[in-house]
Design a protein around this motif. Sequence first.
Motif, short mmCIF file in Angstrom:
data_model
loop_
_atom_site.label_atom_id
_atom_site.label_comp_id
_atom_site.label_asym_id
_atom_site.label_seq_id
_atom_site.Cartn_x
_atom_site.Cartn_y
_atom_site.Cartn_z
N LEU A 245 30.55 49.57 36.50
CA LEU A 245 30.90 50.90 37.02
C LEU A 245 31.96 50.80 38.11
CD1 LEU A 245 30.62 53.92 37.12
CD2 LEU A 245 28.50 53.67 38.42
N ASN A 246 31.83 49.84 39.02
CA ASN A 246 32.87 49.67 40.04
C ASN A 246 34.21 49.32 39.41
OD1 ASN A 246 31.18 50.30 42.12
ND2 ASN A 246 31.24 48.29 43.11
N ARG A 247 34.18 48.52 38.33
CA ARG A 247 35.44 48.20 37.64
C ARG A 247 36.06 49.47 37.05
NH1 ARG A 247 37.30 43.58 35.45
NH2 ARG A 247 37.21 44.04 33.22
N PHE A 248 35.25 50.29 36.38
CA PHE A 248 35.80 51.50 35.76
C PHE A 248 36.44 52.40 36.82
CE2 PHE A 248 32.82 51.64 31.76
CZ PHE A 248 33.40 50.46 31.31
N LEU A 249 35.75 52.55 37.96
CA LEU A 249 36.27 53.42 39.02
C LEU A 249 37.56 52.84 39.60
CD1 LEU A 249 32.83 54.23 40.62
CD2 LEU A 249 34.38 55.92 39.63
N MET A 250 37.59 51.52 39.77
CA MET A 250 38.78 50.86 40.32
C MET A 250 39.93 50.94 39.31
SD MET A 250 40.50 47.82 39.79
CE MET A 250 41.73 46.97 40.74
N ILE A 258 40.58 51.92 31.29
CA ILE A 258 39.15 51.64 31.53
C ILE A 258 38.65 50.78 30.37
CG2 ILE A 258 36.87 52.74 31.66
CD1 ILE A 258 38.36 55.24 32.82
N THR A 259 38.24 49.54 30.68
CA THR A 259 37.98 48.54 29.63
C THR A 259 36.52 48.59 29.14
OG1 THR A 259 37.50 46.97 31.39
CG2 THR A 259 39.73 46.89 30.46
N VAL A 260 36.30 49.33 28.06
CA VAL A 260 34.96 49.37 27.45
C VAL A 260 34.85 48.20 26.47
CG1 VAL A 260 33.42 50.68 25.95
CG2 VAL A 260 34.74 51.86 27.72
N HIS A 261 33.86 47.34 26.65
CA HIS A 261 33.66 46.21 25.73
C HIS A 261 33.01 46.70 24.44
CE1 HIS A 261 33.51 43.18 29.32
NE2 HIS A 261 34.73 43.64 29.08
N GLY A 262 33.69 46.52 23.31
CA GLY A 262 33.14 46.95 22.02
C GLY A 262 33.07 48.46 21.96
N LEU A 309 29.47 56.12 30.86
CA LEU A 309 30.06 55.92 32.19
C LEU A 309 31.59 55.99 32.11
CD1 LEU A 309 27.90 53.00 33.63
CD2 LEU A 309 27.78 55.43 34.20
N ALA A 310 32.14 55.37 31.06
CA ALA A 310 33.60 55.38 30.90
C ALA A 310 34.09 56.83 30.77
CB ALA A 310 34.00 54.57 29.67
#
Length: 401
Positions: A245-250, A258-262, A309-310
């Motif tokens: 979640l912190n990565r998505f916000l950053m 926004i890097t969603v895996h799969g 979340l993404a």
Amino acid sequence: MFVLGGDGFCGWPTSLHLSNLGHEVTIIDNLSRRNIDNELEAESLTPIQPMGTRLNVWEEISGSKIDFLNIDLADEYDQFLDAINEQQPDVIVHFAEQRSAPYSMKSPKHKRYTVNNNMNATHNVLCAIADSGLDIHLVHLGTMGVYGYGTAGMKIPEGYLDIEVKTETGERVEQQILYPTNPGSIYHMTKTQDQLLFHYYNKNDSLRITDLHQGIVWGTNTKETKMDERLINRFDYDGDYGTVLNRFLMQAAVGYPITVHGTGGQTRAFIHIQDTVRCIQLAIENAPGRDERVMIFNQMTETHRVNDLAKLVSELTGGEIAYVSNPRKEAAENDLHVKNDLFLSKGLNPTTLSTGLLQEVTEIAEKYAHRADHTKIPAKSTWTKEQQPGIPEGEEEDLVN
Ligand code: NAD
Ligand code: USQ
């Protein structure tokens, strides 16, 4: 009390919170996380200060002194035992492990480091407490990942599973066993091993132990770290240490996809950093008795699907979503239902996902966006040699780094 790993993302705000409550806090940390920043050439997005500055500023602002000892818990047993015998802490909070799943899967060297570091640190802590003969309550930070992330439709209980076995005479006997472990990385595997060490030292030496099975922590600052910019908490965003979640916000804040895996069908448990520090306080205030088994709490407040979340972050910020190759070996989709009744019964009032808090993280990420190295954002550590890193289309030049 001792806070082991008190220089880290969870340990620093917890040390301040406990000090603010009037506890005498000694941080023990070998600063290995800062060395890993050097190794990965990826720094906290926020400008965290050296330990000396952190402690001076805290004393200046709060009037309370926090001590610091640089001890490698995996290696420097005698120094740690001496510190226990000298200071006689009533509580030891143990955060001091290598905590990134991707880092633990980078190479054989990283796998071996994670196992050596985590297993030896936890064993040394237990062995030293028993060796000292003192009555010390150990509060350990474990992970929701010890359970794996799937169940047969039931809620994951707090550590122990009720089972019924059939004896040879056909009698049905009820038992409670440690919930079967199902780790998804070498890092998570070390946490499942920690559980056995706790079980053993609790049984053999009557150690009082609380194991907190924590979900993914998000947010960055707490009430205390906000008091002065020099007390700011760590914000990991890189492909190894940044959590989802912190990565998505950053990523949204710095204009990276926004890097969603799969498919993003993975469901995980979450907790805000402000609740992490509160939960540690509650765990300390509700210590098990000397004849009680290891107390296990699920330290999480809500579950979310990665893709949801993404979408939430994208709606909030206008950020673009990239569905990238999943570098991990994990179920593409899972449901997750978790019991957290114990903390609720002890007075936790959960801080759940709210626009305000999400915006607070975005604002911090925007403020320090100039410190971000975009080549460090994609997740490049793969679980097997056949897998591909999680790099969005158009950002492939990062592969060379
Ligand atoms: P972190 O890496 O930021 O902090 C860990 C700290 O421990 C670092 O300061 C590091 O230098 C120290 N350390 C590591 N090995 C040590 C050793 N051998 N001797 C002395 N110090 C050592 O990690 P964090 O995010 O603060 O996580 C803390 C704990 O909480 C970990 O055990 C982790 O497994 C658990 N946890 C974290 C999260 C999360 O989302 N961050 C979620 C669930 C559980
Ligand atoms: N993910 C993405 N995109 C990203 C990053 C992650 O889709 O850019 C996905 C991952 O594939 C995974 C999920 O998000 O399915 C969670 O990944 P994460 O890196 O946020 O969390 P994880 O690796 O599980 O580890 C973190 C902490 C660890 C802690 C654990 C709690 O680093 O210390 O134990 O969360 S739990 O997940 O409940 O086991």
